[in-house]
Design an enzyme around this catalytic site. Structure first.
Site, mmCIF file in Angstrom:
data_model
loop_
_atom_site.group_PDB
_atom_site.id
_atom_site.type_symbol
_atom_site.label_atom_id
_atom_site.label_comp_id
_atom_site.label_asym_id
_atom_site.label_seq_id
_atom_site.Cartn_x
_atom_site.Cartn_y
_atom_site.Cartn_z
ATOM 1 N N GLU A 94 0.819 -1.205 0.000
ATOM 2 C CA GLU A 94 0.000 0.000 0.000
ATOM 3 C C GLU A 94 0.855 1.258 0.000
ATOM 4 O OE1 GLU A 94 -4.159 -1.289 1.933
ATOM 5 O OE2 GLU A 94 -2.608 -0.959 3.435
ATOM 6 N N CYS A 107 3.437 8.620 1.363
ATOM 7 C CA CYS A 107 4.000 7.635 2.279
ATOM 8 C C CYS A 107 4.237 6.347 1.493
ATOM 9 C CB CYS A 107 3.021 7.428 3.430
ATOM 10 S SG CYS A 107 3.582 6.242 4.648
ATOM 11 N N CYS A 114 6.379 -6.921 6.702
ATOM 12 C CA CYS A 114 7.494 -6.419 7.514
ATOM 13 C C CYS A 114 7.921 -7.508 8.473
ATOM 14 C CB CYS A 114 7.045 -5.174 8.290
ATOM 15 S SG CYS A 114 8.385 -4.322 9.149
ATOM 16 N N CYS A 118 6.569 -5.280 15.350
ATOM 17 C CA CYS A 118 6.286 -4.327 16.426
ATOM 18 C C CYS A 118 4.855 -4.596 16.894
ATOM 19 C CB CYS A 118 6.439 -2.890 15.932
ATOM 20 S SG CYS A 118 8.112 -2.539 15.356
ATOM 21 N N CYS A 121 1.728 -2.536 15.595
ATOM 22 C CA CYS A 121 1.650 -2.208 14.167
ATOM 23 C C CYS A 121 0.967 -3.322 13.381
ATOM 24 C CB CYS A 121 3.053 -1.957 13.611
ATOM 25 S SG CYS A 121 3.036 -1.534 11.853
ATOM 26 N N CYS A 343 -1.033 5.764 10.153
ATOM 27 C CA CYS A 343 0.217 5.111 10.582
ATOM 28 C C CYS A 343 -0.074 3.771 11.228
ATOM 29 C CB CYS A 343 0.930 5.948 11.644
ATOM 30 S SG CYS A 343 1.477 7.527 11.088
HETATM 31 N N1 SAH Z 1 9.813 0.316 9.784
HETATM 32 C C1 SAH Z 1 9.947 1.760 9.749
HETATM 33 C C2 SAH Z 1 9.031 2.404 8.760
HETATM 34 C C3 SAH Z 1 7.553 2.329 9.120
HETATM 35 S S1 SAH Z 1 7.078 3.908 9.611
HETATM 36 C C4 SAH Z 1 9.773 2.308 11.140
HETATM 37 O O1 SAH Z 1 9.413 1.541 12.040
HETATM 38 O O2 SAH Z 1 10.038 3.469 11.375
HETATM 39 C C5 SAH Z 1 5.516 3.679 10.301
HETATM 40 C C6 SAH Z 1 5.368 4.478 11.581
HETATM 41 O O3 SAH Z 1 4.059 4.270 12.133
HETATM 42 C C7 SAH Z 1 6.354 4.028 12.618
HETATM 43 O O4 SAH Z 1 6.773 5.099 13.410
HETATM 44 C C8 SAH Z 1 5.484 3.083 13.412
HETATM 45 O O5 SAH Z 1 6.045 2.820 14.638
HETATM 46 C C9 SAH Z 1 4.189 3.835 13.467
HETATM 47 N N2 SAH Z 1 3.068 2.973 13.821
HETATM 48 C C10 SAH Z 1 2.967 1.648 13.653
HETATM 49 N N3 SAH Z 1 1.789 1.192 14.078
HETATM 50 C C11 SAH Z 1 1.099 2.250 14.539
HETATM 51 C C12 SAH Z 1 -0.211 2.419 15.073
HETATM 52 N N4 SAH Z 1 -1.026 1.388 15.202
HETATM 53 N N5 SAH Z 1 -0.598 3.666 15.424
HETATM 54 C C13 SAH Z 1 0.227 4.701 15.232
HETATM 55 N N6 SAH Z 1 1.470 4.615 14.722
HETATM 56 C C14 SAH Z 1 1.910 3.400 14.382
#
Ligand code: SAH
Length: 367
Positions: A94, A107, A114, A118, A121, A343
């Site tokens: 996406e 974005c 991935c 995390c 996420c 995000c």
């Molecule tokens: N792998 C990289 C690039 C992804 S960026 C990284 O981790 O930075 C995506 C961003 O959204 C990251 O800061 C991630 O931590 C954040 N994110 C992931 N899940 C989220 C959620 N459920 N709510 C808000 N932010 C989230």
């Protein structure tokens, strides 16, 4: 067959020149071709009118200029737009465009899925993972430009003004393809997005961080999310390999960081997990001495997510502590939640349509 033709998108300038040489053409024609592909967005060789007719025909016999196929395009009530793209092997990822009044950030994803897992996420719940190629990364930008009709558009008038490498995947696990794609995107005779308008976000692949500064020169964002190793080990498991102290050292040493170009620390606000005043104070202590700003991200929910978003009071309290210590800490307004484009909501293994979302286009594979 059309698909057997080699796609020219994603090749470096030098590689493009070699391809021309291989079909008996002058390598310097690569510059004209580049202009048509990346400045004008042309996909049909026949319309490249500054090239001799014979050359156009030979190009068409050997090559194609292809975008990823748009499987679904959705536009949120707040105008955020999301594309589910399908690549030639059937994998999907996406891309999201977040518009402001007269500009906006695209974005871009770096991987299908991935590997980081995390805990908060959605992308991390997806099983299938592979790196995207440079063509697939650049292709996301081309699809967005097509969608907004910005070929060619003067820099000052573009909606697609900024790029954030914050989509699906960990860009620093796919450094070579990301670097190659960004070189194409930054090329001043093509897509022409300046490095100052590009931000790469990492969960903390520490050994690769110096290369982002030295070789790409783009802005760095770090997904911090926790200020103590015990918690960060759980939320961002790569912390077990590269703990907070090592990550902060890499940020301290980041080439090119200064007060005009700060490192962004992203911090997702999870209710009763990482949002206490003591967490805020520890955050301030960690970033001291680094040209830093903090981005507070209200947690975006997804089906069966194990966390909740912090209360407004908790976010305000946290923000005040960081601000009082002299750091800017804007709260990122959630965008595109109704189409699962915010995000951490991206996922491409199955298609979900949010209630308020409308699919604005559904086109068959074009590649
Ligand atoms: N792998 C990289 C690039 C992804 S960026 C990284 O981790 O930075 C995506 C961003 O959204 C990251 O800061 C991630 O931590 C954040 N994110 C992931 N899940 C989220 C959620 N459920 N709510 C808000 N932010 C989230």
């Amino acid at each position: 067959m059309q698909d057997a033709l080699k796609n020219l998108i994603g090749l470096s300038r030098a590689e493009l020149a070699l391809e021309l040489e291989a079909i008996g053409e002058e390598p310097f024609r690569a510059r004209q071709l580049w202009h048509w592909m990346y400045w004008r967005g042309e996909t049909d060789f026949a319309r490249m009118t500054t090239l001799a007719k014979g050359l156009r025909e030979r190009l068409a016999a050997h090559f194609r200029i292809a975008r990823p196929a748009i499987k679904i395009e959705q536009t949120s009530a707040d105008r955020t737009r999301k594309w589910l793209l399908r690549f030639e092997d059937g994998n999907e990822a996406e891309t999201v465009f977040i518009p402001e009044d007269d500009r906006g950030a695209l974005c871009i994803s770096s991987q299908v899925g991935c590997t980081l897992t995390c805990k908060f996420c959605h992308t991390g719940t997806q099983k299938l993972v592979r790196n995207l190629t440079a063509a697939e990364i650049v292709g996301q930008m081309m699809v967005a430009r097509d969608s907004y009709g910005e070929w060619p558009a003067p820099k000052s008038e573009r909606m697609l003004s900024n790029i954030v490498m914050m989509g699906m995947g960990e860009p620093l696990f796919n450094f070579d393809n990301v670097a190659k794609a960004l070189a194409i995107v930054m090329d001043g005779e093509g897509l022409s997005v300046s490095k100052r308008k590009i931000t790469l976000s990492t969960a903390g692949v520490v050994p690769m961080i110096p290369r982002v500064g030295a070789e790409l020169g783009v802005n760095l964002a770090v997904s911090l999310h926790a200020v103590r190793d015990e918690l960060r080990d759980i939320l961002v498991p790569i912390n077990k390999k590269y703990p907070i102290a090592e990550l902060m050292k890499a940020c301290r040493d980041y080439p090119g960081a200064n007060n005009a170009r700060r490192i962004t620390f992203e911090y997702v606000m999870l209710k009763d997990v990482n949002d206490s005043p003591s967490d805020a104070h520890e955050l301030v202590r960690l970033v001291r001495g680094i040209p830093a700003k903090v981005n507070l991200i209200p947690f975006n929910a997804w089906p069966r997510a194990p966390y909740q978003c912090s209360t407004t009071e908790a976010i305000d309290r946290f923000q005040k502590i960081v601000n009082d210590a002299g750091y800017s800490a804007p709260v990122r307004t959630p965008r595109g939640r109704d189409i699962m484009a915010a995000c951490g909501q991206l996922r491409s293994e199955s298609v979900r349509l949010g209630r308020a979302a409308k699919a604005t286009a559904e086109t068959p594979a074009a590649g």
